[in-house]
Design a protein around this motif. Structure first.
Motif, mmCIF file in Angstrom:
data_model
loop_
_atom_site.group_PDB
_atom_site.id
_atom_site.type_symbol
_atom_site.label_atom_id
_atom_site.label_comp_id
_atom_site.label_asym_id
_atom_site.label_seq_id
_atom_site.Cartn_x
_atom_site.Cartn_y
_atom_site.Cartn_z
ATOM 1 N N GLU A 1 0.798 9.897 10.129
ATOM 2 C CA GLU A 1 0.231 9.129 11.239
ATOM 3 C C GLU A 1 -1.083 8.456 10.832
ATOM 4 N N GLY A 2 -1.884 9.197 10.063
ATOM 5 C CA GLY A 2 -3.149 8.613 9.595
ATOM 6 C C GLY A 2 -2.922 7.397 8.718
ATOM 7 N N PHE A 3 -1.874 7.449 7.874
ATOM 8 C CA PHE A 3 -1.568 6.307 7.009
ATOM 9 C C PHE A 3 -1.112 5.109 7.836
ATOM 10 N N PHE A 4 -0.218 5.356 8.816
ATOM 11 C CA PHE A 4 0.261 4.257 9.650
ATOM 12 C C PHE A 4 -0.902 3.597 10.395
ATOM 13 N N LYS A 5 -1.827 4.412 10.879
ATOM 14 C CA LYS A 5 -2.953 3.883 11.655
ATOM 15 C C LYS A 5 -3.893 3.064 10.771
ATOM 16 N N SER A 6 -4.216 3.588 9.573
ATOM 17 C CA SER A 6 -5.151 2.884 8.688
ATOM 18 C C SER A 6 -4.569 1.562 8.194
ATOM 19 N N ALA A 7 -3.236 1.524 8.004
ATOM 20 C CA ALA A 7 -2.593 0.311 7.511
ATOM 21 C C ALA A 7 -2.243 -0.646 8.640
ATOM 22 N N GLY A 8 -2.314 -0.135 9.885
ATOM 23 C CA GLY A 8 -1.991 -0.990 11.030
ATOM 24 C C GLY A 8 -0.516 -1.299 11.132
ATOM 25 N N VAL A 9 0.323 -0.322 10.779
ATOM 26 C CA VAL A 9 1.773 -0.522 10.815
ATOM 27 C C VAL A 9 2.425 0.647 11.554
ATOM 28 N N THR A 10 3.720 0.469 11.814
ATOM 29 C CA THR A 10 4.513 1.554 12.406
ATOM 30 C C THR A 10 5.470 2.080 11.346
ATOM 31 N N GLU A 11 6.145 3.179 11.687
ATOM 32 C CA GLU A 11 7.085 3.755 10.729
ATOM 33 C C GLU A 11 8.218 2.786 10.419
ATOM 34 N N ALA A 12 8.600 1.985 11.436
ATOM 35 C CA ALA A 12 9.691 1.033 11.236
ATOM 36 C C ALA A 12 9.321 -0.062 10.246
ATOM 37 N N GLN A 13 8.041 -0.304 10.085
ATOM 38 C CA GLN A 13 7.586 -1.360 9.173
ATOM 39 C C GLN A 13 7.374 -0.838 7.752
ATOM 40 N N CYS A 14 7.619 0.433 7.527
ATOM 41 C CA CYS A 14 7.432 1.026 6.206
ATOM 42 C C CYS A 14 8.778 1.403 5.608
ATOM 43 N N GLU A 15 8.764 1.686 4.324
ATOM 44 C CA GLU A 15 9.987 2.079 3.631
ATOM 45 C C GLU A 15 9.692 3.218 2.676
ATOM 46 N N LYS A 16 10.741 4.006 2.410
ATOM 47 C CA LYS A 16 10.633 5.068 1.424
ATOM 48 C C LYS A 16 11.091 4.513 0.076
ATOM 49 N N ARG A 17 10.362 4.930 -0.977
ATOM 50 C CA ARG A 17 10.705 4.406 -2.298
ATOM 51 C C ARG A 17 10.472 5.492 -3.344
ATOM 52 N N ALA A 18 11.453 5.598 -4.244
ATOM 53 C CA ALA A 18 11.357 6.596 -5.312
ATOM 54 C C ALA A 18 10.455 6.072 -6.423
ATOM 55 N N THR A 19 9.593 6.952 -6.951
ATOM 56 C CA THR A 19 8.735 6.625 -8.085
ATOM 57 C C THR A 19 8.900 7.726 -9.124
ATOM 58 N N ASP A 20 8.239 7.562 -10.270
ATOM 59 C CA ASP A 20 8.336 8.598 -11.301
ATOM 60 C C ASP A 20 7.603 9.863 -10.910
ATOM 61 N N ARG B 1 0.833 -1.190 0.000
ATOM 62 C CA ARG B 1 0.000 0.000 0.000
ATOM 63 C C ARG B 1 0.877 1.252 0.000
ATOM 64 N N ARG B 2 0.593 2.170 -0.946
ATOM 65 C CA ARG B 2 1.357 3.412 -1.020
ATOM 66 C C ARG B 2 0.750 4.459 -0.115
ATOM 67 N N GLY B 3 1.606 5.179 0.609
ATOM 68 C CA GLY B 3 1.151 6.204 1.539
ATOM 69 C C GLY B 3 1.453 7.604 1.045
ATOM 70 N N PRO B 4 1.589 8.536 1.968
ATOM 71 C CA PRO B 4 1.845 9.935 1.576
ATOM 72 C C PRO B 4 3.250 10.110 0.989
ATOM 73 N N ARG B 5 3.433 11.245 0.355
ATOM 74 C CA ARG B 5 4.751 11.604 -0.175
ATOM 75 C C ARG B 5 5.701 11.862 1.000
ATOM 76 N N VAL B 6 6.949 11.501 0.839
ATOM 77 C CA VAL B 6 7.946 11.793 1.873
ATOM 78 C C VAL B 6 8.011 13.307 2.067
ATOM 79 N N GLY B 7 7.924 13.724 3.332
ATOM 80 C CA GLY B 7 7.894 15.147 3.627
ATOM 81 C C GLY B 7 6.495 15.683 3.828
#
Length: 694
Positions: free
Chosen positions: A83-102, A70-76
């Protein structure tokens, strides 16, 4: 891989509901299991009078693990959005990763959902299926709110031999079932489908419908052969009887000779419709004084008491029929006509006496078209409903028309009249034969035209939700009568004549414009049924659409089909196929250029502007083809009209090979576009080639 076995044991399921119920069980359970991820190798559903069963073989032991990204908000992005994205997905920041897209750098969460064991999924699916089961009629019992076709007595549900704790209508699943209600009523437990099927057979239950049918046919044939007779099987009856027994025991009984003088149809109807017996026939095809009955019970006396009981019931029913036969013949059909005034055809459409009078007038219009004698057709119309007032038809409604023929002959009516009385209800369905005698065809057409006109006039028309008056079947019968007998009838004229006949009926005084509107709706309705009929027969309904516009207004079905067949023959030829390609090329060019120019190039081309010989040759060929096609269409020689078009192939091909339509000279270009319009116009007078597919 797992095996799931489900059985629902209840009171007797009506035979007419069993096949559909087995299909629904397969769809609701096996289909939903597959959607949930529990795919399988095979699934089979079964139905007997007391049970529905389903076996699912080679099923997964658990649903597959699911991974969702699941893709979340833009970095920054603002902290609140993150916080809303982490809560809706049921994850913490440590369980997510930043990824570059076009589109920039975003947060991504990888969510894993482990598979679920098959048992709880199966329980959920089965209970939902039972709650949503679409029985045509169902019932509640005791104090529960759940419904089933009949009171439910037991649920067997096993997954690899282990009970799945399904529960419905106060009944909980177990590993046990029961055999035949009387021959083996004690419960027994099983561990899988093979044991279930075999132990049911030992307990006098044949689970598979096809196997039960085979047992019935094989035993009945053997018994009939012993008498030197054959069994008269009817598809509907063999299916119904198969659905009435779990352990078929086939027996034969006798018919008292004194009843054999009754019309054969009376005997057959009494046995088939009321008693579910199979008739036996002699080598010459006549009804024999014997019948076959299929019991659901083995007895110590080899069925003697069962046969005696069935013979006694049949004697009583045939005694009534014989009484009706004798009483009915004491009064001529014509003397029964006043009683038709007591029978309502339909509220707002008068009585059966009114319908008889309308038919008598309508056949006078239709008889010349059908090649029938007007007097004969009118006499048949007068008498065709009279048997509705007889005792025999009152007891056996299935014999309406049939008994009218017998009584008409007994009254000394002409054979053609009696035959028309019997056949005016035909065809009853897609498998029924159409009448061919002129008077019969006339009356059968009139009956359907009158019925369709009346119901459409009062707004009782078929909808997507239903067709309570079987008007679609009436329209299909009308279509078959016209086409199979080659009746050159214009439906619009027939419907308008029928509607005029309704003008004297209560609340149905139609104005001329109303007659036109209703008849137009009726023609459109019948043509739509024709489309469907041709599609079901594998015919090219696109070709029907191509000739619709030229024939639809009048509803001349024979002419329409003749034009369609001629078009089909043209397109099957090399010249016709190439001509269709040329038509499409011309039509496409015209559509593009007329849209760009906001103009219509439907004026006649100017011969003085022809710059290439191919233009002059095409113009001359079009003039010749148009004249030939017009003469052929007037003579209704549609093959000749199509042949005239086929002659255009060469000049059209030459035109496209040697002429540039979009010439730089504007005047020359416009003239060539007008020539293209003349190509499409000439062809469209014969058929609408734009409707042809492929």
């Amino acid at each position: 891989m797992a095996e799931l076995l489900l059985e629902l044991l209840s009171e007797e399921i009506p035979a007419r509901m069993q096949k559909r119920a087995a299909e629904d069980l397969h769809r609701l359970v096996a289909g939903e299991l597959a959607k949930q991820g529990l795919t399988f190798v095979a699934a089979r559903a079964f139905a007997t009078p007391r049970r529905l069963a389903l076996v699912v073989e080679g099923m997964l032991d658990a649903t597959p693990d699911l991974v969702e990204e699941r893709r979340g908000p833009r970095v920054g992005a603002p902290a609140a959005a993150l916080e809303g994205f982490f809560k809706s997905a049921g994850v913490t920041e440590a369980q997510c990763e930043k990824r570059a897209t076009d589109r920039g750098e975003f947060w991504f969460a990888r969510l894993s959902q482990p598979g679920r064991p098959a048992a709880p999924v199966a329980k959920q699916v089965i209970e939902a299926a039972l709650a949503a089961f679409p029985w045509p009629k169902s019932m509640r019992w005791a104090s529960g709110a759940e419904r089933w076709v009949r009171p439910l007595h037991g649920i067997l549900c096993l997954l690899d031999g282990q009970v799945v704790p399904v529960s419905y209508a106060g009944v909980s699943a177990s590993a046990a079932t029961r055999g035949h209600r009387f021959l083996a009523p004690e419960p027994f437990a099983v561990k899988g489908f093979a044991e279930y099927r075999d132990r049911l057979r030992a307990a006098r239950v044949i689970l598979d419908e096809e196997e039960r049918r085979h047992e019935i046919v094989e035993a009945a044939d053997a018994l009939a052969e012993g008498f030197g007779l054959s069994v008269w099987y009817e598809r509907g009856l063999i299916e119904e009887v198969t659905g009435l027994v779990e352990w078929p025991v086939v027996l034969t009984g006798s018919i008292d000779q004194r009843f054999m003088e009754l019309p054969q149809e009376v005997l057959v109807t009494a046995m088939r419709a009321h008693q579910k017996y199979f008739s036996l026939l002699t080598a010459g095809g006549k009804l024999a004084p014997h019948f076959v009955v299929v019991a659901n019970m083995e007895t110590a006396d080899q069925g003697a008491a069962i046969v005696a009981g069935n013979e006694r019931v049949l004697r009583a029913r045939l005694a009534d029929a014989r009484f009706f036969w004798e009483q009915d013949r004491k009064l001529n059909l014509e003397f029964r006509l006043p009683r038709l005034a007591e029978r309502v055809f339909y509220a707002g459409l008068g009585t059966m006496a009114d319908k008889t009078e309308r038919l008598r007038k309508l056949v006078a219009t239709l008889a010349p078209i059908c090649g029938a004698d007007v007097e004969t057709a009118q006499r048949a119309a007068l008498l065709c409903k009279a048997d509705l007032a007889t005792e025999m038809v009152g007891e056996f409604p299935e014999l309406q028309g049939v008994m009218g023929r017998y009584y008409a002959l007994a009254d000394g009516e002409k054979a053609e009249v009696a035959r028309a009385v019997a056949e005016h209800y035909k065809p009853m369905g897609p498998a029924d034969l159409c009448p061919t005698a002129a008077a019969s065809v006339t009356l059968a057409l009139a009956d359907r035209v009158d019925t369709l006109a009346g119901f459409f006039a009062i707004g009782e028309r078929p909808t997507g939700a239903g067709d309570p008056f079987a008007l679609r079947r009436a329209a299909l019968g009308l279509i078959r009568l016209v086409l199979e007998n080659g009746v050159r009838l214009r439906l619009r004229d027939a419907f308008e004549a029928a509607l005029v006949g309704y003008e004297g009926i209560h609340k149905l005084a139609l104005r001329a414009e109303s007659v036109a509107m209703v008849s137009a709706a009726l023609v459109a309705f019948c043509l739509e049924r024709l489309r469907i009929h041709l599609r079901e027969q594998g015919g090219r309904h696109d070709l029907v659409a191509a000739v619709f516009e030229t024939e639809a207004q009048d509803g001349a079905l024979v002419r329409l089909i003749a034009r369609k067949d001629a078009l089909e023959a043209l397109l099957a030829s090399e010249a016709g196929a190439d001509l269709l390609v040329a038509y499409r090329r011309a039509a496409n060019i015209l559509r593009i250029e007329e849209k760009r120019d906001s103009a219509r190039y439907d004026q006649a081309p100017d011969a003085k502007l022809f710059d290439v010989p191919a233009e002059r040759q095409l113009d001359a060929a079009l003039a010749k083809a148009a004249a030939s096609a017009h003469r052929a269409l007037v003579a209704e020689d549609f093959r000749a009209a199509m042949d005239a078009l086929a002659g255009l192939r060469g000049p059209v091909d030459a035109f496209f090979e040697s002429v540039t339509v979009n010439a730089e000279d504007a005047e020359l270009r416009a003239n060539r576009l007008r020539l293209l319009r003349r190509i499409t116009g000439a062809m469209e007078r014969v058929a609408d080639f734009s409707k042809i597919e492929g």
